[in-house]
Motif scaffolding. Structure first.
Motif, PDB file in Angstrom:
ATOM      1  N   THR A  30       0.838  -1.186   0.000  1.00 45.80           N
ATOM      2  CA  THR A  30       0.000   0.000   0.000  1.00 45.80           C
ATOM      3  C   THR A  30       0.878   1.243   0.000  1.00 45.80           C
ATOM      4  OG1 THR A  30      -0.136   0.224   2.402  1.00 45.80           O
ATOM      5  CG2 THR A  30      -1.748  -1.230   1.349  1.00 45.80           C
ATOM      6  N   ALA A  31       0.278   2.359  -0.373  1.00 47.57           N
ATOM      7  CA  ALA A  31       1.022   3.615  -0.395  1.00 47.57           C
ATOM      8  C   ALA A  31       1.534   3.970   0.991  1.00 47.57           C
ATOM      9  CB  ALA A  31       0.126   4.729  -0.927  1.00 47.57           C
ATOM     10  N   GLN A  32       0.681   3.766   2.010  1.00 46.89           N
ATOM     11  CA  GLN A  32       1.095   4.097   3.372  1.00 46.89           C
ATOM     12  C   GLN A  32       2.262   3.242   3.831  1.00 46.89           C
ATOM     13  OE1 GLN A  32      -1.981   3.551   2.317  1.00 46.89           O
ATOM     14  NE2 GLN A  32      -3.509   4.814   3.366  1.00 46.89           N
ATOM     15  N   LEU A  33       2.245   1.975   3.455  1.00 49.31           N
ATOM     16  CA  LEU A  33       3.330   1.080   3.847  1.00 49.31           C
ATOM     17  C   LEU A  33       4.640   1.494   3.187  1.00 49.31           C
ATOM     18  CD1 LEU A  33       4.339  -1.414   5.328  1.00 49.31           C
ATOM     19  CD2 LEU A  33       3.496  -2.821   3.433  1.00 49.31           C
ATOM     20  N   TRP A  34       4.588   1.752   1.884  1.00 43.47           N
ATOM     21  CA  TRP A  34       5.806   2.159   1.190  1.00 43.47           C
ATOM     22  C   TRP A  34       6.307   3.523   1.680  1.00 43.47           C
ATOM     23  CZ3 TRP A  34       9.832   0.346  -0.890  1.00 43.47           C
ATOM     24  CH2 TRP A  34       9.810  -0.825  -1.651  1.00 43.47           C
ATOM     25  N   ASP A  35       5.365   4.429   1.997  1.00 44.59           N
ATOM     26  CA  ASP A  35       5.785   5.732   2.522  1.00 44.59           C
ATOM     27  C   ASP A  35       6.567   5.566   3.824  1.00 44.59           C
ATOM     28  OD1 ASP A  35       4.615   7.013   0.417  1.00 44.59           O
ATOM     29  OD2 ASP A  35       2.807   7.616   1.515  1.00 44.59           O
ATOM     30  N   LEU A  36       6.106   4.649   4.683  1.00 43.36           N
ATOM     31  CA  LEU A  36       6.796   4.412   5.947  1.00 43.36           C
ATOM     32  C   LEU A  36       8.174   3.805   5.703  1.00 43.36           C
ATOM     33  CD1 LEU A  36       6.705   4.402   9.058  1.00 43.36           C
ATOM     34  CD2 LEU A  36       5.705   2.099   8.920  1.00 43.36           C
ATOM     35  N   VAL A  37       8.257   2.836   4.803  1.00 39.58           N
ATOM     36  CA  VAL A  37       9.541   2.200   4.498  1.00 39.58           C
ATOM     37  C   VAL A  37      10.511   3.227   3.925  1.00 39.58           C
ATOM     38  CG1 VAL A  37      10.696   0.480   3.054  1.00 39.58           C
ATOM     39  CG2 VAL A  37       8.523  -0.082   4.157  1.00 39.58           C
ATOM     40  N   ASP A  38      10.036   4.063   3.017  1.00 40.51           N
ATOM     41  CA  ASP A  38      10.899   5.089   2.427  1.00 40.51           C
ATOM     42  C   ASP A  38      11.383   6.089   3.477  1.00 40.51           C
ATOM     43  OD1 ASP A  38      10.649   3.981  -0.082  1.00 40.51           O
ATOM     44  OD2 ASP A  38       9.023   5.314  -0.702  1.00 40.51           O
ATOM     45  N   MET A  39      10.567   6.344   4.486  1.00 40.22           N
ATOM     46  CA  MET A  39      10.897   7.361   5.490  1.00 40.22           C
ATOM     47  C   MET A  39      11.871   6.829   6.543  1.00 40.22           C
ATOM     48  SD  MET A  39       8.327   9.613   7.904  1.00 40.22           S
ATOM     49  CE  MET A  39       7.678   8.158   8.751  1.00 40.22           C
ATOM     50  N   VAL A  40      11.662   5.605   7.036  1.00 39.28           N
ATOM     51  CA  VAL A  40      12.452   5.125   8.181  1.00 39.28           C
ATOM     52  C   VAL A  40      13.247   3.861   7.873  1.00 39.28           C
ATOM     53  CG1 VAL A  40      10.824   6.155   9.803  1.00 39.28           C
ATOM     54  CG2 VAL A  40      10.564   3.751   9.150  1.00 39.28           C
TER      55      VAL A  40
END
Length: 401
Positions: A30-40
């Protein structure tokens, strides 16, 4: 294939286990999951999900599996079946091929409130000796109906063996019918073929193709984004189709009904700006209705021989733009490719229709050429549209028209 695949050091055990967890904690990325991975990063992302220290939307997406997924355990399960997990950053990770999957972000229709979906997988479970960079550097998808005619089987066998002889990897879905005919033809020719499964690589499906899939796993690769132990479902087959389209430089549909999974794969290829080819059949054949629709209405290139596939897929590695500092020339370009390149701006971007109008070339041919030029690094697709890359010219002698 430098520049198309990751070339760094392999991921650490902790990072790999984290990606295994992340790839299984939701049904699809999901977009939220990838956003978290990209961030941290993957390890901290996993830990935050386990502690429920994530935004509400992601917490809802991961709640059902948050405490039951064991990333390290999945790696052990894979190892027992002779598989491994290929993750971002690994040598051979096909980042350039998979990255475009994030462009057509859709919305889920499974009652979760229309959650935006990032379609790039968080890892690929890889069972087989084939090297990802080598196998996917020159690859073409051959797909079609599960109930082919004798004509369809014969054409598939000839075409698959032919492109294999041209050192292309043939990628398909391991299913009955056209998929199996393509895989078996390549196995018989001693080439490399990859089966992309809708379930885990330790649960070969369909069972009727078990022997063939085991042979593929021994000589090429059986791969999946689904973790070991995962069974198949209808929507996982549809999700699988995007992987087939993304990992190949062209998709060829041999026979397909008006509504079929093969047309889904072709639609994904089009969305990813990859060329699509279709084999015509008798006008009276129900099995060829889908391929005729692709040719008539959706810009697919008519395929009648192996050379057509080679032209459509292009020589990705051989025609790649030279490294910085090297020399380049347009002298070897065919007229169609030269006209498309000249129609591209060096900054900003334009739509494929604008390129086609400027070059005076049919839209279907233009899209095919753009896909090949992107494969070689001569053109890029940005937020504003298509433009020429900053790498200068590129040698390419293949005719497209």
């Amino acid at each position: 294939m430098a520049g198309l695949f990751e070339t760094g050091d392999p991921a650490t055990d902790e990072v790999r286990a984290a990606y295994a967890y992340l790839g299984a904690v939701t049904e699809r990325p999901t977009a939220q999951l990838w956003d978290l991975v990209d961030m941290v990063g993957p390890v901290e992302a996993r830990d935050r999900i386990l502690r429920k220290q994530v935004p509400e939307g992601l917490a809802d997406q991961t709640e059902a599996r948050r405490a039951v997924v064991d990333g390290a355990g999945l790696l052990e399960d894979a190892q027992r079946s002779g598989a491994r997990l290929l993750v971002p950053g690994d040598p051979g990770w096909p980042d350039w091929l998979l990255a475009p999957l994030d462009r057509p972000r859709g919305r889920r229709r499974d009652g979760t409130g229309g959650v935006p979906t990032a379609l790039r997988p968080l890892g690929l479970w890889w069972r087989g000796p084939a090297d990802p960079a080598t196998a996917l550097g020159r690859s073409v998808a051959v797909v079609g109906t599960r109930a082919p005619t004798a004509y369809g089987r014969a054409v598939t066998a000839d075409l698959s063996a032919g492109v294999s002889a041209e050192e292309f990897t043939v990628v398909s879905g391991g299913a009955f019918g056209i998929d199996a005919a393509a895989h078996r033809a390549v196995l018989g020719a001693g080439g490399v073929t990859i089966a992309v499964l809708a379930g885990g690589v330790d649960r070969l499906y369909p069972r009727g193709n078990d022997s063939m899939l085991r042979q593929i796993a021994e000589t090429g690769a059986v791969i999946s984004e689904q973790p070991p132990g995962t069974g198949v479902t209808r929507y996982r087959f549809l999700d699988r189709n995007r992987i087939i389209a993304a990992l190949t430089s062209a998709t060829i549909v041999v026979e397909a009904a008006a509504r079929s999974g093969a047309l889904s794969t072709a639609a994904w290829a089009t969305a990813l700006e990859r060329p699509v080819g279709a084999i015509p059949g008798p006008v009276t054949s129900v099995a060829s209705v889908g391929t005729h629709l692709l040719i008539r209405d959706r810009g697919a290139v008519l395929i009648g021989r192996t050379a057509d596939v080679v032209e459509l897929a292009g020589d990705m590695g051989e025609t790649a733009a030279p490294p910085c500092g090297g020399t380049s020339t347009w002298d070897g370009l065919d007229d169609v490719t030269r006209r498309v390149l000249e129609a591209l701006p060096t900054s900003g971007g334009v739509a494929p229709a604008e390129v086609a109008a400027s070059a005076g070339i049919p839209s279907s041919t233009t899209r095919a050429v753009l896909g090949r030029l992107m494969s070689t690094g001569a053109a890029v697709r940005g937020p504003q549209g298509w433009r020429r890359s900053g790498g200068g010219g590129v040698q390419m002698s293949l005719s497209v028209g």
